[in-house]
Structure formats: C-alpha cells, structure tokens
Design a protein around this motif. Sequence first.
Motif, PDB file in Angstrom:
ATOM      1  N   ASN A  90       0.829  -1.205   0.000  1.00  0.00           N
ATOM      2  CA  ASN A  90       0.000   0.000   0.000  1.00  0.00           C
ATOM      3  C   ASN A  90       0.865   1.258   0.000  1.00  0.00           C
ATOM      4  O   ASN A  90       1.976   1.263   0.526  1.00  0.00           O
ATOM      5  N   ILE A  91       0.307   2.329  -0.550  1.00  0.00           N
ATOM      6  CA  ILE A  91       1.043   3.592  -0.619  1.00  0.00           C
ATOM      7  C   ILE A  91       0.548   4.585   0.431  1.00  0.00           C
ATOM      8  O   ILE A  91       0.939   5.744   0.415  1.00  0.00           O
ATOM      9  N   ASP A  92      -0.311   4.118   1.359  1.00  0.00           N
ATOM     10  CA  ASP A  92      -0.789   4.991   2.421  1.00  0.00           C
ATOM     11  C   ASP A  92       0.094   4.867   3.658  1.00  0.00           C
ATOM     12  O   ASP A  92       0.962   3.997   3.744  1.00  0.00           O
ATOM     13  N   ASP A  93      -0.141   5.752   4.634  1.00  0.00           N
ATOM     14  CA  ASP A  93       0.643   5.758   5.872  1.00  0.00           C
ATOM     15  C   ASP A  93      -0.192   5.338   7.079  1.00  0.00           C
ATOM     16  O   ASP A  93       0.105   5.713   8.216  1.00  0.00           O
ATOM     17  N   LEU A  94      -1.228   4.535   6.851  1.00  0.00           N
ATOM     18  CA  LEU A  94      -2.155   4.202   7.930  1.00  0.00           C
ATOM     19  C   LEU A  94      -1.522   3.294   8.979  1.00  0.00           C
ATOM     20  O   LEU A  94      -1.873   3.377  10.164  1.00  0.00           O
ATOM     21  N   ASP A 109       5.369   5.603  -1.018  1.00  0.00           N
ATOM     22  CA  ASP A 109       4.504   6.248  -0.034  1.00  0.00           C
ATOM     23  C   ASP A 109       3.999   7.550  -0.636  1.00  0.00           C
ATOM     24  O   ASP A 109       4.787   8.444  -0.964  1.00  0.00           O
ATOM     25  N   VAL A 110       2.693   7.655  -0.803  1.00  0.00           N
ATOM     26  CA  VAL A 110       2.116   8.816  -1.487  1.00  0.00           C
ATOM     27  C   VAL A 110       2.293  10.097  -0.686  1.00  0.00           C
ATOM     28  O   VAL A 110       2.160  11.206  -1.238  1.00  0.00           O
ATOM     29  N   THR A 111       2.626   9.991   0.589  1.00  0.00           N
ATOM     30  CA  THR A 111       2.833  11.200   1.391  1.00  0.00           C
ATOM     31  C   THR A 111       4.223  11.798   1.179  1.00  0.00           C
ATOM     32  O   THR A 111       4.524  12.840   1.740  1.00  0.00           O
TER      33      THR A 111
END
Length: 229
Positions: A90-94, A109-111
């Motif tokens: 995943n590319i989220d930071d959850l 990481d999209v962030t």
Amino acid sequence: MSGGIFILSGAGLSAESGLKTFRAEDGLWEEHRVEDVATPEAFARDPALVQRFYNERRAAVAAAQPNAAHEALAQLQAAYDAPVHLVTQNIDDLLERAGAAVVIHMHGDVTLALCADCGHRWRAPVEMAVGEQCPACDAAAARPDIVWFGEIPYHMDRIQAALEDSDLFVAIGTSGNVYPAAGFRQLAQQLGIKTLELNLDTSGAAFDEVRTGPASKVVPAWVAEVLAH
C-alpha cells in the motif's frame, strides 16, 4: 530464523478505511487506466494528469483513518517478543498512523515526494505541481515517491532478509498470486516457513492456513491469539 513474523499487506488492509483497492475488476483505478497514471511513460507524456491523480490520492489518504486491523498490527509489532516485519504494498501511511514503528513500503509512499534527478525524498505538499523544485538540488524534477509499473519495487534485499529472519509468513488483504509478492510466499515455503492468508475471500494460492473475513475482524482476532501464547 528468529521466531519473527513477516507480514505482507495489500489493498484489503486499508479498504475498510475507505481507500479503494488498486486493481478494480474493470481495469480502472479511480476511473483512470493504470497506463495513464501509474507508469513512467504516463508521467513523461502528461505530468499534469499524473500529479493531479496523486494529489487526489494524497488527499484521500489524509482523510482516511486507520482501522482495527492497522491498530492490531501496530500492537503486535510493539508487544511481540520477536521481530515483526511489516511489509506493505500500500502507498498509504495508515500503519504508521496506527502506531507501527517500522513499515517497509515496497511500492512507495504517497505522502512523500522524490527528486527524479538526485533521489532526495521529502514530505510531499498536499498539492504537488508540475515542475516543483527539489529542496536538496533545486532541480524541477519532483514526482510522487511511488513505484510505478515498469519500475523495481523498493527494499527488495531488505525484504528478503526479513523473510529469512522469520518463522511465519502472513499475507493480509493481498492475493499472493502477483509477483513479486507471489515470490515471497514461494520463498517462504522453500525455506520451510509456515504460511497464513488473512483475506476477505480466499485467493486460491497455496497457503498452509487460510482465514477469511473483513480485515478489521480477522486481523485483530489473529493478533489476539498470537499475543495470548
């Protein structure tokens, strides 16, 4: 082996947080063809479209909240008495926002932003513009820090070392059938490492054990079992 646990997570981990899975049945990702927004060629051809697409993904991630599965994995990493290697597609930071200390992002990481010239990484602005400058080298070469189709996933040596350091391979919310992730399961089996799939539906891949259901249910239940032993 150290008794560690290697956990590979995919889109199913974050689906209940409102983030859509990457591979839609119609081949589209958020109404776009993957070839138009997730390849180096797409960025060269239409950087404005690609930047706008990832600006939207970044906003969606910022609005999302970790779910019970993210929180359970963070708890496991903190409380388990051997290494827990969290590797995500995943590319989220959850996972990080749920409290996980170390997460290996094999697809980026999209962030974060990446300089295509010097390789510097920095926290991406909410809206990244075409031609945005790198704060390290001043090149107008900023791009999302995402592994696009045709590019090599990040941290492959580190991921292999983590797998070889583990006694259990767990795939959560991912098919386990697509490379390079499928290769991790196969390597685990070659090394004699037990394999477990936690997924909404069975992927049909060859795991030693399969548990199905929403990630927010099956992951916390499994973590509770592990920590109870």
